[in-house]
Write a protein that holds these residues in place. Structure first.
Motif, mmCIF file in Angstrom:
data_model
loop_
_atom_site.group_PDB
_atom_site.id
_atom_site.type_symbol
_atom_site.label_atom_id
_atom_site.label_comp_id
_atom_site.label_asym_id
_atom_site.label_seq_id
_atom_site.Cartn_x
_atom_site.Cartn_y
_atom_site.Cartn_z
ATOM 1 N N UNK A 56 0.829 -1.213 0.000
ATOM 2 C CA UNK A 56 0.000 0.000 0.000
ATOM 3 C C UNK A 56 0.863 1.262 0.000
ATOM 4 N N UNK A 57 1.964 1.234 0.761
ATOM 5 C CA UNK A 57 2.884 2.378 0.795
ATOM 6 C C UNK A 57 3.408 2.682 -0.609
ATOM 7 N N UNK A 58 3.843 1.641 -1.313
ATOM 8 C CA UNK A 58 4.369 1.856 -2.667
ATOM 9 C C UNK A 58 3.290 2.381 -3.611
ATOM 10 N N UNK A 59 2.083 1.822 -3.527
ATOM 11 C CA UNK A 59 0.984 2.256 -4.390
ATOM 12 C C UNK A 59 0.619 3.714 -4.098
ATOM 13 N N UNK A 60 0.488 4.054 -2.810
ATOM 14 C CA UNK A 60 0.073 5.415 -2.448
ATOM 15 C C UNK A 60 1.139 6.455 -2.771
ATOM 16 N N UNK A 61 2.422 6.121 -2.550
ATOM 17 C CA UNK A 61 3.469 7.094 -2.891
ATOM 18 C C UNK A 61 3.644 7.198 -4.411
ATOM 19 N N UNK A 62 3.423 6.108 -5.129
ATOM 20 C CA UNK A 62 3.463 6.141 -6.592
ATOM 21 C C UNK A 62 2.327 7.012 -7.132
ATOM 22 N N UNK A 63 1.208 7.009 -6.409
ATOM 23 C CA UNK A 63 0.064 7.832 -6.805
ATOM 24 C C UNK A 63 0.268 9.304 -6.460
ATOM 25 N N UNK A 64 1.382 9.618 -5.789
ATOM 26 C CA UNK A 64 1.696 11.018 -5.531
ATOM 27 C C UNK A 64 1.626 11.462 -4.085
ATOM 28 N N UNK A 65 1.220 10.601 -3.162
ATOM 29 C CA UNK A 65 1.189 10.999 -1.759
ATOM 30 C C UNK A 65 2.611 11.074 -1.203
ATOM 31 N N UNK A 66 2.876 12.037 -0.325
ATOM 32 C CA UNK A 66 4.226 12.157 0.228
ATOM 33 C C UNK A 66 4.562 11.002 1.178
ATOM 34 N N UNK A 67 5.830 10.576 1.208
ATOM 35 C CA UNK A 67 6.220 9.398 1.980
ATOM 36 C C UNK A 67 5.919 9.454 3.486
ATOM 37 N N UNK A 68 6.247 10.557 4.155
ATOM 38 C CA UNK A 68 6.091 10.572 5.618
ATOM 39 C C UNK A 68 4.625 10.566 6.067
ATOM 40 N N UNK A 69 3.743 11.365 5.487
ATOM 41 C CA UNK A 69 2.331 11.243 5.880
ATOM 42 C C UNK A 69 1.732 9.874 5.518
#
Length: 160
Positions: A56-69
């Motif tokens: 999920x982390x990889x999918x969400x950061x790939x979608x543009x969400x910032x890593x720390x939040x």
């Protein structure tokens, strides 16, 4: 030569030896077996939970969400699932839910801060890819959490 009937035949006595498994060894063996069983269960739960969380982390950061939040949100969701799964299944804790819950939150606060510090230091300060740092942080935090859960959050023979 024949012995007189009145004298019993003496037999040499074997020296008294300590048991191979004295009480301390038995307790140590049980404690080690318990710890290994707990570590195996913790590992199975952790692999499933962190595999899903990291995906999920990889999918969400790939979608543009910032890593720390993104890590913060997933960390909170994973911590909740971890409490539910590890309390009884891994550590067999039957003490008070609220006391264990407070200790659990404190342990996870430490884990969260370790994770955040690793991202800040290795990604923000040194330029390493956040994907690799987060993958490594999972193992660092897991080791810290196992020790915290075993001795602080869900201690053996605890009524609290």
């Amino acid at each position: 030569m024949k012995r007189p009937h009145s004298q019993p035949r003496s037999r040499p006595h074997a020296p008294v030896m300590a048991s191979v498994h004295d009480e301390t060894d038995v307790l140590r063996h049980r404690s080690l077996a318990t710890t290994l069983r707990q570590l195996l269960r913790f590992g199975v739960i952790g692999l499933l939970q962190n595999g899903i969380g990291y995906g999920l982390y990889l999918i969400l950061t790939l979608a543009g969400l910032p890593p720390k939040p993104t890590m913060t949100f997933l960390y909170l969701a994973g911590a909740t699932a971890s409490f539910l799964a590890n309390r009884r299944f891994t550590f067999g804790h039957t003490g008070k839910l609220t006391h264990a819950g407070i200790r659990f939150m404190l342990a996870h606060l430490g884990g969260y801060l370790i994770n955040l510090l690793l991202l800040w230091w290795l990604v923000d300060q040194n330029g390493y890819p956040h994907q690799w740092v987060q993958a490594g942080a999972i193992f660092v935090v897991a080791a810290y959490l196992f020790v915290s859960f075993r001795f602080f959050v869900f201690p053996a023979k605890s009524n609290s």
